[in-house]
Design an enzyme around this catalytic site. Structure first.
Site, PDB file in Angstrom:
ATOM      1  N   LYS A  11       0.662  -1.179  -0.030  1.00  0.00           N
ATOM      2  CA  LYS A  11       0.037  -0.030  -0.017  1.00  0.00           C
ATOM      3  C   LYS A  11       0.874   1.170   0.028  1.00  0.00           C
ATOM      4  O   LYS A  11       2.033   1.153   0.272  1.00  0.00           O
ATOM      5  CB  LYS A  11      -0.899   0.224   1.086  1.00  0.00           C
ATOM      6  N   TYR A  51     -12.151  -2.462  -3.524  1.00  0.00           N
ATOM      7  CA  TYR A  51     -12.856  -2.158  -2.087  1.00  0.00           C
ATOM      8  C   TYR A  51     -14.301  -2.391  -2.167  1.00  0.00           C
ATOM      9  O   TYR A  51     -15.021  -2.164  -1.359  1.00  0.00           O
ATOM     10  CB  TYR A  51     -12.240  -1.508  -1.158  1.00  0.00           C
ATOM     11  N   ASN A 114      -2.201   0.605   6.483  1.00  0.00           N
ATOM     12  CA  ASN A 114      -1.630  -0.768   7.336  1.00  0.00           C
ATOM     13  C   ASN A 114      -0.765  -1.445   6.230  1.00  0.00           C
ATOM     14  O   ASN A 114      -0.753  -2.714   6.384  1.00  0.00           O
ATOM     15  CB  ASN A 114      -2.725  -1.266   7.961  1.00  0.00           C
ATOM     16  N   HIS A 117      -2.100  -5.272   1.490  1.00  0.00           N
ATOM     17  CA  HIS A 117      -3.496  -6.032   1.407  1.00  0.00           C
ATOM     18  C   HIS A 117      -3.018  -7.601   1.073  1.00  0.00           C
ATOM     19  O   HIS A 117      -2.378  -7.854   0.365  1.00  0.00           O
ATOM     20  CB  HIS A 117      -4.216  -5.383   0.279  1.00  0.00           C
ATOM     21  N   GLU A 128      -9.852 -10.860  -7.263  1.00  0.00           N
ATOM     22  CA  GLU A 128      -8.622  -9.804  -7.167  1.00  0.00           C
ATOM     23  C   GLU A 128      -7.426  -9.873  -8.309  1.00  0.00           C
ATOM     24  O   GLU A 128      -6.967  -9.022  -8.699  1.00  0.00           O
ATOM     25  CB  GLU A 128      -8.064  -9.739  -5.922  1.00  0.00           C
TER      26      GLU A 128
HETATM   27  P1  RTP Z   1      -7.214  -5.843   3.252  1.00  0.00           P
HETATM   28  O1  RTP Z   1      -8.405  -5.937   2.707  1.00  0.00           O
HETATM   29  O2  RTP Z   1      -6.621  -4.464   3.140  1.00  0.00           O
HETATM   30  O3  RTP Z   1      -6.058  -6.811   3.183  1.00  0.00           O
HETATM   31  O4  RTP Z   1      -7.411  -5.626   4.949  1.00  0.00           O
HETATM   32  P2  RTP Z   1      -8.118  -6.811   5.885  1.00  0.00           P
HETATM   33  O5  RTP Z   1      -8.550  -7.789   4.973  1.00  0.00           O
HETATM   34  O6  RTP Z   1      -7.214  -6.976   6.965  1.00  0.00           O
HETATM   35  O7  RTP Z   1      -9.463  -5.714   6.405  1.00  0.00           O
HETATM   36  P3  RTP Z   1     -10.823  -5.459   5.528  1.00  0.00           P
HETATM   37  O8  RTP Z   1     -11.737  -5.865   6.817  1.00  0.00           O
HETATM   38  O9  RTP Z   1     -10.886  -6.146   4.445  1.00  0.00           O
HETATM   39  O10 RTP Z   1     -10.680  -3.832   5.467  1.00  0.00           O
HETATM   40  C1  RTP Z   1      -9.915  -3.506   4.371  1.00  0.00           C
HETATM   41  C2  RTP Z   1      -9.181  -2.104   4.944  1.00  0.00           C
HETATM   42  O11 RTP Z   1     -10.239  -0.858   5.334  1.00  0.00           O
HETATM   43  C3  RTP Z   1      -9.224  -0.358   6.376  1.00  0.00           C
HETATM   44  N1  RTP Z   1     -10.476  -0.440   7.553  1.00  0.00           N
HETATM   45  N2  RTP Z   1     -10.532   0.196   8.293  1.00  0.00           N
HETATM   46  N3  RTP Z   1     -11.463   2.078  10.445  1.00  0.00           N
HETATM   47  C4  RTP Z   1     -11.684   0.765  10.406  1.00  0.00           C
HETATM   48  O12 RTP Z   1     -12.327   0.292  11.307  1.00  0.00           O
HETATM   49  C5  RTP Z   1     -11.322   0.055   9.366  1.00  0.00           C
HETATM   50  N4  RTP Z   1     -11.594  -1.177   9.199  1.00  0.00           N
HETATM   51  C6  RTP Z   1     -11.090  -1.774   7.846  1.00  0.00           C
HETATM   52  C7  RTP Z   1      -8.098  -1.094   6.578  1.00  0.00           C
HETATM   53  O13 RTP Z   1      -7.228  -0.192   6.232  1.00  0.00           O
HETATM   54  C8  RTP Z   1      -8.308  -2.487   5.973  1.00  0.00           C
HETATM   55  O14 RTP Z   1      -6.864  -2.794   5.502  1.00  0.00           O
HETATM   56 MG    MG Z   2      -9.909  -7.644   3.159  1.00  0.00          MG
END
Ligand code: RTP
Ligand code: MG
Length: 141
Positions: A11, A51, A114, A117, A128
């Site tokens: 990212k 997303y 973070n 991804h 994806e």
């Molecule tokens: P990613 O898709 O980016 O790999 O991350 P992830 O599966 O660990 O988390 P996901 O639930 O898919 O969320 C996608 C991205 O959204 C942001 N996020 N912000 N503020 C919040 O509560 C929140 N929750 C998620 C994060 O940057 C996350 O990577």
């Molecule tokens: Mg995710």
């Protein structure tokens, strides 16, 4: 264990920190192979489409804003159990909760910025990978 492919994105925060090489080294040391890679500057449509599952979430606008804030590196990683292995290497979404030694613990500052991804299931990985790469851009090794 099956050989799988997964989509990884380094990212904008990690690219800005000049950590591309260190992050890819972690994938390679864990036995994952890069079989496709490119650097891109996402626009709102491309990041929002990626997303789309989070479109109704309160953090969606910030997420798209962050993902378009600078270049990213998208890669296809291949290897045994690649989807779960990559998620293990990444650590928890919130870097404050990420286990020591994971990419997010070592390179990320906040839940928004973070570092990486990774696809979260076989279905996500297929969608994806096709979202960023044509078949002809993937080089099996
Ligand atoms: P990613 O898709 O980016 O790999 O991350 P992830 O599966 O660990 O988390 P996901 O639930 O898919 O969320 C996608 C991205 O959204 C942001 N996020 N912000 N503020 C919040 O509560 C929140 N929750 C998620 C994060 O940057 C996350 O990577
Ligand atoms: Mg995710």
């Amino acid at each position: 264990m099956a050989i799988e492919r997964t989509l990884s994105i380094i990212k904008p925060d990690a690219v800005a920190k000049n950590a591309i090489g260190e992050i890819i080294a972690r994938f390679e040391k864990a036995g994952l192979r890069v079989v496709a890679a490119k650097m891109l500057k996402l626009d709102d449509d491309k990041a929002g489409g990626f997303y789309a599952e989070h479109k109704e979430r309160p953090f969606f606008k910030d997420l798209v804003g962050f993902m378009t804030s600078g270049p990213v590196v998208v890669q296809v990683l291949e290897g045994e159990d690649a989807i779960a292995k990559n998620r293990d290497l990444m650590g928890a979404t919130n870097p404050k909760e990420a286990a020591p030694g994971t990419i997010r613990a070592d390179f990320a500052e906040t839940i928004d910025a973070n570092a990486v991804h990774g696809s979260d299931s076989a279905e996500s990985a297929a969608r994806e990978i096709a979202y960023f790469f044509q078949d002809s851009e993937i080089c099996p090794r």
